[in-house]
Design a protein around this motif. Sequence first.
Motif, PDB file in Angstrom:
ATOM      1  N   PHE A   8       5.932  28.218  18.262  1.00  0.00           N
ATOM      2  CA  PHE A   8       4.875  28.460  17.288  1.00  0.00           C
ATOM      3  C   PHE A   8       3.727  27.516  17.567  1.00  0.00           C
ATOM      4  O   PHE A   8       3.887  26.512  18.272  1.00  0.00           O
ATOM      5  CB  PHE A   8       5.425  28.237  15.872  1.00  0.00           C
ATOM      6  CG  PHE A   8       4.659  28.952  14.793  1.00  0.00           C
ATOM      7  CD1 PHE A   8       4.570  30.333  14.799  1.00  0.00           C
ATOM      8  CD2 PHE A   8       4.028  28.248  13.791  1.00  0.00           C
ATOM      9  CE1 PHE A   8       3.866  31.008  13.820  1.00  0.00           C
ATOM     10  CE2 PHE A   8       3.319  28.904  12.792  1.00  0.00           C
ATOM     11  CZ  PHE A   8       3.238  30.284  12.797  1.00  0.00           C
ATOM     12  N   LEU A  31       9.100  34.351   9.263  1.00  0.00           N
ATOM     13  CA  LEU A  31       8.666  34.422  10.648  1.00  0.00           C
ATOM     14  C   LEU A  31       9.760  34.950  11.570  1.00  0.00           C
ATOM     15  O   LEU A  31       9.469  35.367  12.699  1.00  0.00           O
ATOM     16  CB  LEU A  31       8.210  33.043  11.135  1.00  0.00           C
ATOM     17  CG  LEU A  31       6.867  32.560  10.597  1.00  0.00           C
ATOM     18  CD1 LEU A  31       6.616  31.132  11.043  1.00  0.00           C
ATOM     19  CD2 LEU A  31       5.735  33.458  11.054  1.00  0.00           C
ATOM     20  N   VAL A  72      10.088  32.905  17.350  1.00  0.00           N
ATOM     21  CA  VAL A  72      10.833  32.332  16.225  1.00  0.00           C
ATOM     22  C   VAL A  72      12.017  33.223  15.865  1.00  0.00           C
ATOM     23  O   VAL A  72      13.104  32.739  15.534  1.00  0.00           O
ATOM     24  CB  VAL A  72       9.910  32.129  15.010  1.00  0.00           C
ATOM     25  CG1 VAL A  72      10.700  31.665  13.786  1.00  0.00           C
ATOM     26  CG2 VAL A  72       8.813  31.119  15.337  1.00  0.00           C
ATOM     27  N   SER A  83      15.765  31.846  15.824  1.00  0.00           N
ATOM     28  CA  SER A  83      16.518  31.900  14.565  1.00  0.00           C
ATOM     29  C   SER A  83      17.822  32.657  14.740  1.00  0.00           C
ATOM     30  O   SER A  83      18.860  32.263  14.204  1.00  0.00           O
ATOM     31  CB  SER A  83      15.672  32.567  13.471  1.00  0.00           C
ATOM     32  OG  SER A  83      14.481  31.850  13.243  1.00  0.00           O
ATOM     33  N   ALA A 125      13.064  31.764   8.603  1.00  0.00           N
ATOM     34  CA  ALA A 125      12.076  30.821   9.136  1.00  0.00           C
ATOM     35  C   ALA A 125      10.749  30.985   8.414  1.00  0.00           C
ATOM     36  O   ALA A 125      10.228  32.099   8.308  1.00  0.00           O
ATOM     37  CB  ALA A 125      11.889  31.043  10.635  1.00  0.00           C
ATOM     38  N   ASN A 126      10.212  29.877   7.914  1.00  0.00           N
ATOM     39  CA  ASN A 126       8.878  29.827   7.320  1.00  0.00           C
ATOM     40  C   ASN A 126       8.051  28.784   8.058  1.00  0.00           C
ATOM     41  O   ASN A 126       8.594  27.842   8.633  1.00  0.00           O
ATOM     42  CB  ASN A 126       8.934  29.431   5.837  1.00  0.00           C
ATOM     43  CG  ASN A 126       9.636  30.458   4.970  1.00  0.00           C
ATOM     44  OD1 ASN A 126       9.892  31.584   5.397  1.00  0.00           O
ATOM     45  ND2 ASN A 126       9.956  30.080   3.751  1.00  0.00           N
ATOM     46  N   ALA A 127       6.732  28.930   8.019  1.00  0.00           N
ATOM     47  CA  ALA A 127       5.832  27.908   8.552  1.00  0.00           C
ATOM     48  C   ALA A 127       4.941  27.409   7.425  1.00  0.00           C
ATOM     49  O   ALA A 127       4.481  28.187   6.581  1.00  0.00           O
ATOM     50  CB  ALA A 127       4.978  28.471   9.684  1.00  0.00           C
ATOM     51  N   LEU A 143       7.655  24.128  11.091  1.00  0.00           N
ATOM     52  CA  LEU A 143       8.577  25.230  10.824  1.00  0.00           C
ATOM     53  C   LEU A 143       9.713  24.716   9.958  1.00  0.00           C
ATOM     54  O   LEU A 143      10.232  23.620  10.184  1.00  0.00           O
ATOM     55  CB  LEU A 143       9.174  25.769  12.127  1.00  0.00           C
ATOM     56  CG  LEU A 143       8.355  26.704  12.996  1.00  0.00           C
ATOM     57  CD1 LEU A 143       9.124  27.024  14.271  1.00  0.00           C
ATOM     58  CD2 LEU A 143       8.011  27.983  12.254  1.00  0.00           C
TER      59      LEU A 143
END
Length: 404
Positions: free
Chosen positions: A38, A105, A112, A116, A129-131, A224
């Motif tokens: 990312f 994500l 990602v 993941s 997954a988040n950013a 992340l």
Amino acid sequence: MLQIPLAEFGEKYWATKALLTRARDATTPGPAGFHDLFSAAAVDELVSRRGLRAPFLRVAKNGATLPDTAFTRPAGVGASIADQLDDTALWRHFADGATLVLQALHRTWQPVADFSSALAEDLGHPVQANAYITPPQNRGFDDHYDVHDVFVMQIEGSKRWIIHEPVHRDPLRDQPWSDRADEVARAAETEPAIDTVLEPGDVLYLPRGWLHAAQAQGEVSIHLTLGIHVWTRYALAEQLLQDALSALRDDPEMRSTLPLGFDPATTDLGPIRDRLVAALGTADPAAAVQRTRRGQARPGPLGPLAQLAATNALTPDAQLRLRPALDAGLDGNRLRSRVGWLDFPEPDLAAVRTLLNRTTATAGELGLPLAERLLRAGVLVPAGATPAQTDSAPDAGRPAAAPA
């Protein structure tokens, strides 16, 4: 990602202790920041060019989440859906100190997603997954805890993390921090267990329940958060109970009506309890658990056009592979997976077992009819197929929304 073996992590830290690993301490140092996963460019791409909708982004400022209407609008002719991201509004909020949270994500950014999926396989628990993109000297959320474990991977900039031990250990999904807001606030005033600044390439692991708050330092921070939605013994107990209750539906005595004038204070629950205990003793929720686990993730990408071309051009020497993240297994003559189930005649079972063990095979090894059937079912994909580096087709459902 971690600088210790997975077995050591499981023994010393998993679900019990926080762990901080530094990029500078890596035995084989390389470019810091996880930019292969990312980057700032990825943020701009997702926000300005992908037509993402509100469930895939939140905006937070001073501990509060803005309403979706503050940063969404219809996208014009041919794309008039009202909740698409408005990049101009997002820019203004960001310039004013708001944190952007790109959610799910693992569905919208392929590097990602691949990472993941691999992590979920290693851990045996589903991963989201988040950013979090935070302007300099700002924080998106106040002190809180999550109801899932997290790995924080610093991508760009730096962020100060202040971490306290739990006020409620191992919270379940329906036990959010807001239920204990006063305890959380009091704990946040005490000496922290960890007070540190994450730099690009650093990784922080926090078990669920650990309190945390984070503030960007002198530049934009991007990190992340990989949320591990852990299976618990309580969850298995729920599955046991559901299996037992399902069995009791076939018990005529348990379906019978209670007497007139039923009084719960004087009713003898002993026989009912005995039947429930007996049903629990024979309960086997394994199949239900497996169905639930399969439903918590998606199989790897499948391109319809590439799949059709491979099916139409199938030859004995065509290289095929099991679709990634399929979670496939044989139950008798039935193949169960994340794309459904298929029954096979006895002559095909040996080839199916070989495929499950090796994950790759030629169409000739499987037999052309079986290979075509598995391609059409979405179980096999062409071995040479490589997913696009980005994935612009997010789920229609709302992603999990949890601060970090």
